[in-house]
Design an enzyme around this catalytic site. Structure first.
Site, PDB file in Angstrom:
ATOM      1  N   HIS A 102      -5.635   3.636  -1.980  1.00  0.00           N
ATOM      2  CA  HIS A 102      -6.977   3.975  -1.509  1.00  0.00           C
ATOM      3  C   HIS A 102      -7.324   5.359  -2.044  1.00  0.00           C
ATOM      4  O   HIS A 102      -6.755   6.351  -1.607  1.00  0.00           O
ATOM      5  CB  HIS A 102      -6.987   3.952   0.026  1.00  0.00           C
ATOM      6  CG  HIS A 102      -8.336   4.180   0.627  1.00  0.00           C
ATOM      7  ND1 HIS A 102      -8.562   4.076   1.976  1.00  0.00           N
ATOM      8  CD2 HIS A 102      -9.537   4.512   0.077  1.00  0.00           C
ATOM      9  CE1 HIS A 102      -9.840   4.328   2.235  1.00  0.00           C
ATOM     10  NE2 HIS A 102     -10.448   4.609   1.099  1.00  0.00           N
ATOM     11  N   ARG A 129      -9.541   8.037  -1.678  1.00  0.00           N
ATOM     12  CA  ARG A 129     -10.547   8.466  -0.693  1.00  0.00           C
ATOM     13  C   ARG A 129     -11.418   9.588  -1.257  1.00  0.00           C
ATOM     14  O   ARG A 129     -10.980  10.352  -2.114  1.00  0.00           O
ATOM     15  CB  ARG A 129      -9.844   8.978   0.577  1.00  0.00           C
ATOM     16  CG  ARG A 129      -9.064   7.910   1.315  1.00  0.00           C
ATOM     17  CD  ARG A 129      -8.483   8.484   2.595  1.00  0.00           C
ATOM     18  NE  ARG A 129      -9.518   8.783   3.546  1.00  0.00           N
ATOM     19  CZ  ARG A 129      -9.777   8.041   4.630  1.00  0.00           C
ATOM     20  NH1 ARG A 129      -9.048   6.990   4.908  1.00  0.00           N
ATOM     21  NH2 ARG A 129     -10.750   8.381   5.434  1.00  0.00           N
ATOM     22  N   THR A 152      -8.073   3.602   7.921  1.00  0.00           N
ATOM     23  CA  THR A 152      -9.303   2.812   7.975  1.00  0.00           C
ATOM     24  C   THR A 152      -9.395   2.138   9.342  1.00  0.00           C
ATOM     25  O   THR A 152      -8.495   1.402   9.730  1.00  0.00           O
ATOM     26  CB  THR A 152      -9.283   1.742   6.861  1.00  0.00           C
ATOM     27  OG1 THR A 152      -8.891   2.369   5.642  1.00  0.00           O
ATOM     28  CG2 THR A 152     -10.648   1.107   6.696  1.00  0.00           C
ATOM     29  N   GLY A 202       1.178  -1.470   4.362  1.00  0.00           N
ATOM     30  CA  GLY A 202       1.571  -0.120   3.973  1.00  0.00           C
ATOM     31  C   GLY A 202       2.556   0.514   4.929  1.00  0.00           C
ATOM     32  O   GLY A 202       3.762   0.565   4.671  1.00  0.00           O
ATOM     33  N   ASN A 241       0.849  -1.185   0.000  1.00  0.00           N
ATOM     34  CA  ASN A 241       0.000   0.000   0.000  1.00  0.00           C
ATOM     35  C   ASN A 241       0.892   1.244   0.000  1.00  0.00           C
ATOM     36  O   ASN A 241       1.684   1.456   0.923  1.00  0.00           O
ATOM     37  CB  ASN A 241      -0.905  -0.027   1.249  1.00  0.00           C
ATOM     38  CG  ASN A 241      -1.835   1.157   1.297  1.00  0.00           C
ATOM     39  OD1 ASN A 241      -1.411   2.285   1.062  1.00  0.00           O
ATOM     40  ND2 ASN A 241      -3.093   0.928   1.602  1.00  0.00           N
ATOM     41  N   HIS A 267       1.001   6.173   1.743  1.00  0.00           N
ATOM     42  CA  HIS A 267       1.857   7.053   2.558  1.00  0.00           C
ATOM     43  C   HIS A 267       2.836   7.858   1.719  1.00  0.00           C
ATOM     44  O   HIS A 267       3.273   8.931   2.139  1.00  0.00           O
ATOM     45  CB  HIS A 267       2.648   6.237   3.583  1.00  0.00           C
ATOM     46  CG  HIS A 267       1.784   5.746   4.715  1.00  0.00           C
ATOM     47  ND1 HIS A 267       0.978   6.580   5.442  1.00  0.00           N
ATOM     48  CD2 HIS A 267       1.622   4.520   5.223  1.00  0.00           C
ATOM     49  CE1 HIS A 267       0.349   5.878   6.355  1.00  0.00           C
ATOM     50  NE2 HIS A 267       0.716   4.622   6.243  1.00  0.00           N
ATOM     51  N   GLU A 318      -8.443   0.270  -3.080  1.00  0.00           N
ATOM     52  CA  GLU A 318      -9.318   0.321  -1.903  1.00  0.00           C
ATOM     53  C   GLU A 318     -10.309   1.440  -2.139  1.00  0.00           C
ATOM     54  O   GLU A 318      -9.925   2.521  -2.593  1.00  0.00           O
ATOM     55  CB  GLU A 318      -8.507   0.643  -0.650  1.00  0.00           C
ATOM     56  CG  GLU A 318      -7.725  -0.511  -0.124  1.00  0.00           C
ATOM     57  CD  GLU A 318      -6.977  -0.101   1.143  1.00  0.00           C
ATOM     58  OE1 GLU A 318      -7.359   0.882   1.802  1.00  0.00           O
ATOM     59  OE2 GLU A 318      -5.990  -0.759   1.445  1.00  0.00           O
ATOM     60  N   GLU A 368     -10.829  -9.366   2.834  1.00  0.00           N
ATOM     61  CA  GLU A 368      -9.556  -9.064   3.485  1.00  0.00           C
ATOM     62  C   GLU A 368      -9.853  -8.957   4.976  1.00  0.00           C
ATOM     63  O   GLU A 368     -10.671  -8.122   5.392  1.00  0.00           O
ATOM     64  CB  GLU A 368      -8.959  -7.752   2.960  1.00  0.00           C
ATOM     65  CG  GLU A 368      -7.641  -7.413   3.651  1.00  0.00           C
ATOM     66  CD  GLU A 368      -6.962  -6.169   3.096  1.00  0.00           C
ATOM     67  OE1 GLU A 368      -7.107  -5.879   1.890  1.00  0.00           O
ATOM     68  OE2 GLU A 368      -6.293  -5.479   3.880  1.00  0.00           O
ATOM     69  N   HIS A 403      -3.616  -4.684   7.649  1.00  0.00           N
ATOM     70  CA  HIS A 403      -3.757  -3.561   8.586  1.00  0.00           C
ATOM     71  C   HIS A 403      -2.865  -3.782   9.807  1.00  0.00           C
ATOM     72  O   HIS A 403      -3.077  -4.711  10.574  1.00  0.00           O
ATOM     73  CB  HIS A 403      -5.196  -3.319   9.049  1.00  0.00           C
ATOM     74  CG  HIS A 403      -5.438  -1.860   9.297  1.00  0.00           C
ATOM     75  ND1 HIS A 403      -4.999  -1.229  10.427  1.00  0.00           N
ATOM     76  CD2 HIS A 403      -6.016  -0.911   8.539  1.00  0.00           C
ATOM     77  CE1 HIS A 403      -5.312   0.054  10.346  1.00  0.00           C
ATOM     78  NE2 HIS A 403      -5.927   0.273   9.211  1.00  0.00           N
ATOM     79  N   ARG A 405       3.226  18.825   1.324  1.00  0.00           N
ATOM     80  CA  ARG A 405       3.729  20.067   0.720  1.00  0.00           C
ATOM     81  C   ARG A 405       2.936  20.458  -0.522  1.00  0.00           C
ATOM     82  O   ARG A 405       3.328  21.374  -1.235  1.00  0.00           O
ATOM     83  CB  ARG A 405       5.211  19.887   0.336  1.00  0.00           C
ATOM     84  CG  ARG A 405       6.157  19.926   1.493  1.00  0.00           C
ATOM     85  CD  ARG A 405       6.154  21.325   2.127  1.00  0.00           C
ATOM     86  NE  ARG A 405       7.092  21.423   3.197  1.00  0.00           N
ATOM     87  CZ  ARG A 405       8.343  21.880   3.060  1.00  0.00           C
ATOM     88  NH1 ARG A 405       8.788  22.248   1.896  1.00  0.00           N
ATOM     89  NH2 ARG A 405       9.133  21.936   4.101  1.00  0.00           N
ATOM     90  N   ARG A 418      -7.224  12.798   0.312  1.00  0.00           N
ATOM     91  CA  ARG A 418      -6.175  13.323   1.205  1.00  0.00           C
ATOM     92  C   ARG A 418      -4.776  12.845   0.813  1.00  0.00           C
ATOM     93  O   ARG A 418      -3.796  13.443   1.195  1.00  0.00           O
ATOM     94  CB  ARG A 418      -6.466  12.960   2.658  1.00  0.00           C
ATOM     95  CG  ARG A 418      -6.377  11.495   2.968  1.00  0.00           C
ATOM     96  CD  ARG A 418      -6.379  11.237   4.456  1.00  0.00           C
ATOM     97  NE  ARG A 418      -7.670  11.446   5.055  1.00  0.00           N
ATOM     98  CZ  ARG A 418      -8.048  10.849   6.192  1.00  0.00           C
ATOM     99  NH1 ARG A 418      -7.207  10.061   6.828  1.00  0.00           N
ATOM    100  NH2 ARG A 418      -9.230  11.045   6.693  1.00  0.00           N
ATOM    101  N   HIS A 419      -4.690  11.741   0.078  1.00  0.00           N
ATOM    102  CA  HIS A 419      -3.358  11.318  -0.374  1.00  0.00           C
ATOM    103  C   HIS A 419      -3.357  10.927  -1.856  1.00  0.00           C
ATOM    104  O   HIS A 419      -2.870  11.672  -2.687  1.00  0.00           O
ATOM    105  CB  HIS A 419      -2.747  10.234   0.533  1.00  0.00           C
ATOM    106  CG  HIS A 419      -3.686   9.173   1.029  1.00  0.00           C
ATOM    107  ND1 HIS A 419      -4.504   8.441   0.210  1.00  0.00           N
ATOM    108  CD2 HIS A 419      -3.911   8.706   2.289  1.00  0.00           C
ATOM    109  CE1 HIS A 419      -5.187   7.575   0.926  1.00  0.00           C
ATOM    110  NE2 HIS A 419      -4.870   7.713   2.196  1.00  0.00           N
TER     111      HIS A 419
HETATM  112  N1  PXP Z   1      -5.711  -3.046   4.131  1.00  0.00           N
HETATM  113  C1  PXP Z   1      -6.650  -2.074   4.182  1.00  0.00           C
HETATM  114  C2  PXP Z   1      -8.039  -2.405   3.757  1.00  0.00           C
HETATM  115  C3  PXP Z   1      -6.314  -0.772   4.619  1.00  0.00           C
HETATM  116  O1  PXP Z   1      -7.277   0.179   4.665  1.00  0.00           O
HETATM  117  C4  PXP Z   1      -4.989  -0.491   4.970  1.00  0.00           C
HETATM  118  C5  PXP Z   1      -4.612   0.890   5.410  1.00  0.00           C
HETATM  119  O2  PXP Z   1      -4.704   1.769   4.344  1.00  0.00           O
HETATM  120  C6  PXP Z   1      -4.042  -1.527   4.871  1.00  0.00           C
HETATM  121  C7  PXP Z   1      -4.434  -2.797   4.476  1.00  0.00           C
HETATM  122  C8  PXP Z   1      -2.608  -1.298   5.216  1.00  0.00           C
HETATM  123  O3  PXP Z   1      -2.494  -1.029   6.568  1.00  0.00           O
HETATM  124  P1  PXP Z   1      -1.087  -0.585   7.165  1.00  0.00           P
HETATM  125  O4  PXP Z   1      -0.758   0.734   6.554  1.00  0.00           O
HETATM  126  O5  PXP Z   1      -1.348  -0.505   8.625  1.00  0.00           O
HETATM  127  O6  PXP Z   1      -0.105  -1.647   6.801  1.00  0.00           O
END
Ligand code: PXP
Length: 256
Positions: free
Chosen positions: A43, A45, A101, A221, A7, A10, A70, A151, A199, A18, A49-50
């Site tokens: 993702h 959104r 999330t 991520g 993911n 970030h 996502e 998931e 997650h 910035r 935001r990103h």
């Molecule tokens: N899976 C899903 C559905 C998520 O929403 C996220 C966070 O964006 C992740 C996995 C990855 O989570 P982490 O950044 O904590 O590894």
């Protein structure tokens, strides 16, 4: 062996801090794939935001492996997903104030809407997954809504591991969260679904989850991007791939 989805939200978060053009998540995806990522996860959104629409469009053209988007059940986002055509869509809940999330999608409560979105995506050739808490009722609801995959939310396990490290508890909670994941994995397989997990998974806590037989994909991520700050994204992804493939390994990389 389970595939690794990286993911890269970030990376876009740093860019947006910035409001500039770097670092580019499209470059990040290429680096992650060179490090061994099987799948790139982003993702899009509602609040953008990103990850931006431009990112998803370009990633669709450049990602060589699987692109996993996502997304919430929001109408505008669903329309974009149908236009872009990711390989996989993971349906997630979205809440404006959350940092990330927070929980799984309550598919039981949103069965009708989930079913409608899942049908549209599946008709467009997109594999549909739902991000759910590790609970059999949610897993069955996802299957009934037409999802091909779920998931499992590993947040409770990840939080318990963190608490154990900080000695708030001696690890019983992590063991019980792992048992919950194991049962949910079995329920997902029984329901005929492909079962992913994600997650809060890190270099320190991934091994016991990776050691469970049957997961199709891990989406990770924060842990990978955090490590990439020090070792570079390609190596960070390679190290996580290695950990997942060696499964039974203790799960701790020095300095991780
Ligand atoms: N899976 C899903 C559905 C998520 O929403 C996220 C966070 O964006 C992740 C996995 C990855 O989570 P982490 O950044 O904590 O590894």
């Amino acid at each position: 062996m389970a595939q690794l989805g990286v993911n890269i939200d970030h990376v876009a978060t740093i860019r947006q801090a910035r409001q500039t053009v770097e670092p580019d998540p499209v470059w990040a995806a290429a680096e992650a794939e060179l490090g061994g990522a099987d799948c790139i996860t982003v993702h899009l959104r509602v609040d953008r935001r990103h990850i931006s629409d431009r990112d998803v469009r370009l990633l669709r053209e450049t990602v060589r492996g699987k692109l996993n988007m996502e997304m919430s059940l929001d109408e505008e986002i669903v329309a974009i997903a149908l236009q872009i055509g990711p390989d996989q869509a993971t349906l997630v809940p979205e809440n404006r104030r959350e940092i990330t999330t927070e929980g799984g999608l309550d598919v039981r409560a949103a069965a009708k809407r989930t079913g409608k979105v899942a049908r549209k995506l599946a008709d467009a050739g997109v594999t549909v997954s739902a991000f759910v808490d590790p609970a059999a009722a949610q897993i069955r609801a996802a299957r009934d809504a037409g999802c091909q995959a779920v998931e499992l939310h590993t947040g409770r396990y990840a939080n318990a591991c963190l608490a154990a490290t900080r000695r708030h508890n001696p690890g019983e909670q992590a063991a019980s969260a792992l048992a919950e994941l194991r049962e949910a994995l079995a329920a997902g397989v029984d329901a005929g679904l492909t079962v992913h997990a994600g997650h809060g998974l890190t270099y320190q806590n991934v091994a016991p989850v990776a050691a469970m037989d049957g997961f199709g994909e891990f989406n990770i991520g924060h842990g990978i991007i955090a490590r990439a700050v020090f070792v570079g994204l390609r190596d960070a992804v390679g190290e996580m791939k290695q950990l997942i493939s060696s499964k039974a390994q203790a799960g701790t990389i020095r300095g991780g």
